[in-house]
Scaffold this active site. Structure first.
Site, PDB file in Angstrom:
ATOM      1  N   TYR A   1       0.815  -1.232   0.000  1.00 12.79           N
ATOM      2  CA  TYR A   1       0.000   0.000   0.000  1.00 12.79           C
ATOM      3  C   TYR A   1       0.838   1.267   0.000  1.00 12.79           C
ATOM      4  CZ  TYR A   1      -3.108  -3.382   2.379  1.00 12.79           C
ATOM      5  OH  TYR A   1      -3.831  -4.479   2.756  1.00 12.79           O
TER       6      TYR A   1
ATOM      7  N   CYS B   1      14.399 -10.960  -1.343  1.00 12.20           N
ATOM      8  CA  CYS B   1      14.933 -10.815  -2.699  1.00 12.20           C
ATOM      9  C   CYS B   1      13.983 -10.045  -3.589  1.00 12.20           C
ATOM     10  CB  CYS B   1      15.187 -12.203  -3.285  1.00 12.20           C
ATOM     11  SG  CYS B   1      16.905 -12.576  -3.216  1.00 12.20           S
TER      12      CYS B   1
HETATM   13  N1  LIG Z   1      -4.788  -5.100   5.387  1.00  8.82           N
HETATM   14  C1  LIG Z   1      -5.107  -3.717   5.197  1.00  8.82           C
HETATM   15  C2  LIG Z   1      -6.456  -3.378   5.647  1.00  8.82           C
HETATM   16  C3  LIG Z   1      -7.485  -4.223   5.031  1.00  8.82           C
HETATM   17  C4  LIG Z   1      -8.655  -4.246   5.858  1.00  8.82           C
HETATM   18  C5  LIG Z   1      -9.449  -5.472   5.655  1.00  8.82           C
HETATM   19  N2  LIG Z   1     -10.788  -5.230   5.216  1.00  8.82           N
HETATM   20  C6  LIG Z   1      -4.054  -2.828   5.780  1.00  8.82           C
HETATM   21  O1  LIG Z   1      -3.040  -3.286   6.159  1.00  8.82           O
HETATM   22  O2  LIG Z   1      -4.178  -1.652   5.824  1.00  8.82           O
END
Ligand SMILES: N[C@@H](CCCC[NH3+])C(=O)O
Ligand SMILES: Cc1ncc(COP(=O)(O)O)c(C=O)c1O
Length: 442
Positions: free
Chosen positions: A335, A362
């Site tokens: 993200y 890696c």
């Molecule tokens: N895994 C995501 C959030 C997803 C939420 C799940 N509905 C994060 O790390 O921000």
């Protein structure tokens, strides 16, 4: 000093502490990389949520979205704190069961629950199934009818409202894989089908618009939209939801640039809006459920790493590598999530270098932090990457066949290992040798 650290987080030797425990001692005792949690901080967040509901005199339930961090000890902590939990898979359900968590305090979510998972939920007395789509509604109607088993459900609605967050973690918009679409009338059809199902008890409506949300607007909009629909359903379908579940998604502060509201401010606004709208539209006041994941655990956790190699490219960048990376924290790669790190032996030392923290995997994209100010460092120093308590351990992988780190809970100056470090033997535990007999040499 990093603004997320205060003098109270340092001990007499200026070492960073967590839950009153020296992070250098933790690194020494449990090795690195290591996830560490201040469990007192988790309890405080839970207490703060409860206080808002009680101050507003609103009936409520707090259901911890355990995907943020699921482990036996975490379900036990949630049970101690008297809250519910959400699970989204047979694996999370199983873990909660192993923890002795009261199964009637679980809600089961997911956009493609399998027959096995639904059967497991019914067998183990899960409190509420959050039905996501028509296929599941039919499956569950058939199952509960065959078993003659009364089952409490809510319907997950896609309200057609986008939250301002990363598109991968935004879930409320119309074009989403989750929930019954409200705008096209799918939600109305789902309510009618649920009402007609002899063993389904439809107690409420669920809606979750996304994660790491910083603004109130989206939450106010879902409250307004849902209560308007509830008023219509009262008239047209004689359906009076008792519960409005507004999901989670309350944003947290990962870096000094993040300026989120307090999670409790979101809830306060949701409650006030609900009270006003139910009065205005003549809808009976609802019980409000929330599903905080990240906001209960993110800032209570940090990851300890040991520094190893470095690479200084003159005029370009200095890389410092740690002994973990994308296998224990995929969020920066997935993200572009931002974190901050401090030198555990003395976070208050002045900055002397700007470095980029690389992992050991890696992949060029295996970077934890770009352009981090740090004091002078040397190999062997322990770094703490702050606020990794949510979606770190729970999204960890064995990429490159690296064992996943241990998890330690700290509170009142004491530490407790709650998830063991994986060993190399764990990595091959499920592997089977090649069955094909060796070809004879000719
Ligand atoms: N895994 C995501 C959030 C997803 C939420 C799940 N509905 C994060 O790390 O921000
Ligand atoms: C249905 C549902 N509830 C709750 C959550 C928890 O969200 P967060 O961790 O942002 O509070 C999620 C994840 O986004 C979710 O999908």
């Amino acid at each position: 000093m990093n603004e997320q650290i205060t003098a109270a987080d340092l001990n007499a030797e200026h070492h960073l502490t967590v839950g009153g425990v020296d992070t250098l001692a933790l690194a020494e005792q449990y090795q690195t990389p290591l996830y560490v949690y201040d469990t007192g901080a988790i309890r405080d967040e839970i207490a703060a949520f409860k206080e808002v509901f009680e101050r507003n005199h609103v009936a409520y339930q707090i259901s911890y979205a355990s995907k943020a961090f699921a482990a036996v000890a975490m379900y036990q902590l949630a049970a101690q704190a008297g809250i519910h939990c959400d699970v989204v898979s047979g694996g999370e359900m199983y873990t909660a069961k192993q923890a002795g968590f009261p199964m009637d305090h679980l809600s089961f979510h997911g956009n493609n629950k399998s027959l096995d998972e639904l059967t497991m939920a019914l067998d183990s007395g899960v409190g509420c199934i959050m039905v996501d789509n028509f296929y599941e509604l039919q499956l569950l109607t058939k199952l509960t009818t065959e078993r003659e088993q009364k089952t409490t459900i809510m319907l997950r609605i896609a309200p057609g409202i986008s939250a301002h967050t990363h598109e991968y973690i935004s879930t409320g918009q119309e074009d989403s894989k989750f929930g019954f679409d409200l705008n096209s009338g799918q939600a109305d059809t789902a309510v009618k089908q649920a009402q007609a199902a002899p063993y389904l008890d439809l107690v409420g409506i669920h809606c979750h618009i996304g994660s790491q949300i910083f603004e109130l607007d989206g939450f106010k909009m879902i409250v307004d939209k849902l209560i308007t629909v509830f008023a219509k359903w009262q008239q047209e379908l004689d359906f009076y939801p008792q519960i409005m579940n507004v999901g989670g998604g309350f944003g947290v502060k990962y870096t000094s640039e993040d300026q989120p509201l307090k999670p409790t401010e979101f809830v306060d606004a949701i409650l006030k809006e609900t009270i006003a709208q139910t009065k205005a539209l003549n809808v009976p006041m609802l019980e409000i459920w929330i599903e905080p994941g990240r906001s209960l655990v993110a800032t209570a956790g940090m990851t300890l790493y040991t520094l190893g190699a470095s690479k200084d490219i003159p005029g370009i960048r200095k890389y410092l590598a740690v002994d973990g990376g994308m296998g224990d924290n995929i969020r920066p790669a997935l993200y572009d999530a931002k974190y901050e790190a401090v030198l555990a032996k003395n976070p208050s030392l002045p900055s002397e270098q700007v470095v980029s923290l690389a992992g050991k995997y890696c992949e060029s994209g295996d970077m934890l932090i770009w352009n981090q100010q740090l004091p002078a460092t040397q190999p062997g120093d322990v770094l703490a990457v702050l606020d990794t308590g949510a979606y770190g351990y729970s999204m960890a992988s064995n990429y490159n066949r690296n064992p996943r780190p241990a998890v330690v809970f700290c509170e009142d100056g004491k530490s407790q290992l709650v998830v063991q470090r994986e060993s190399y033997a764990d990595l091959t535990r499920l592997d089977l040798p090649l069955l094909t007999p060796a070809k004879a040499e000719s």
